[in-house]
Structure formats: structure tokens, C-alpha cells
Design a protein around this motif. Sequence first.
Motif, short mmCIF file in Angstrom:
data_model
loop_
_atom_site.label_atom_id
_atom_site.label_comp_id
_atom_site.label_asym_id
_atom_site.label_seq_id
_atom_site.Cartn_x
_atom_site.Cartn_y
_atom_site.Cartn_z
N HIS A 56 0.86 -1.19 0.00
CA HIS A 56 0.00 0.00 0.00
C HIS A 56 0.89 1.24 0.00
O HIS A 56 1.94 1.25 0.66
CB HIS A 56 -0.89 0.03 1.24
N GLU A 58 0.67 4.12 1.50
CA GLU A 58 0.88 4.76 2.81
C GLU A 58 1.95 4.02 3.62
O GLU A 58 2.70 4.63 4.38
CB GLU A 58 -0.42 4.80 3.62
N CYS A 86 -5.64 2.08 5.83
CA CYS A 86 -6.15 0.85 6.43
C CYS A 86 -5.46 0.68 7.78
O CYS A 86 -4.52 1.42 8.11
CB CYS A 86 -5.88 -0.33 5.50
N MET A 88 -3.29 -1.48 8.84
CA MET A 88 -1.85 -1.74 8.70
C MET A 88 -1.09 -0.43 8.47
O MET A 88 -0.04 -0.18 9.11
CB MET A 88 -1.61 -2.68 7.50
N CYS A 89 -1.61 0.40 7.59
CA CYS A 89 -0.91 1.64 7.24
C CYS A 89 -1.05 2.68 8.35
O CYS A 89 -0.11 3.46 8.59
CB CYS A 89 -1.45 2.19 5.92
#
Length: 161
Positions: A56, A58, A86, A88-89
Motif C-alpha cells: 500500500h 501509505e 487501512c 496496517m498503514c
Amino acid sequence: MVVKDAELPYLRRCVELAARALEVGDEPFGSVLVGAGGTVLAEDHNRVASGDRTRHPEFELARWSAARLTPEERAAATVYTSGEHCPMCAAAHAWVGLGRIVYVASSEQLSSWLAELGVPAPPVRTLPINGVAPGVQVEGPVPELAEEVRALHHRFHRGER
Ligand SMILES: [Zn+2]
């Protein structure tokens, strides 16, 4: 703090990067890292078509900033992005100590668009950034550009490039 007109070009660039991702077969997400003085330091788009679904933009920008910026520079930087981080980011952003986030479309909006298209739910729960990283200043959504982002996701999930 709210999104200023002077910030719209960064958000437009995020939408351009999302469109670029779509052109090369990736999910349409794009992000820009801007330093305290307004200089674009780095930018990226989604690259999950490689097979690595953690690619991703980010997350890439968080790791880029950890490698190249001081803690003070990271804290003063802003990440602009076409879609809200999200979990994770959001976690990566907070762990490296980056500053404010401005997103065009919220995760809630994206979830409702994907549900309309019949896309299965992702393997990671959808949460607002502050549900993961409570100390990060977050602005969004930005209605002026959200329709463009919605259209890109519709094109991706209909197999249009
Ligand atoms: Zn992410």
C-alpha cells in the motif's frame, strides 16, 4: 484544522496516482508525503498486483520516511492520500511518528462502494485511523474529490482500466 484550498493540489495528485495505479492493473490508491514547508518529499501508488498485498502507498511512505527523515521532520510532515489508511498503514504511520493525515475518501465510504459492487470483505477489519492510531490528526473526507475516487474503484472492480 480543516483542509485548506492550498492543499487540494496534493489531494488531486493522490487521485492522479490512484488513476495511474489503475492503468497498470493495481487497485486505485495514491498517496503523497509533504514536508513542513510544502515540498513533496515522496509519492507512491498501490502495487499489490505484484502479489504482495502489503504494498500500500501509505505503508511505503511510512518506511521511506523512517529511512530518510529525522523524527522532527516526520512529525511535521503530512500524508495526503486518496483513501483513508487501512489499519496496517495507520499503524505504520503512527509507529514511525508521521504527522497529520488528509484523505479524500473515508474507509467507511470505500466499504460502502465495494459492498455496492459485491466485492467480498477484506481479510483485515475496516477501522477509522483514530481507532488504530488515536494520537494522529486526521482530516477527511474531501467531498470535492470523493466522486472521482469512487469512479476509479468502480472501474477497477468492473475490470475496466
Ligand atoms: Zn493500507
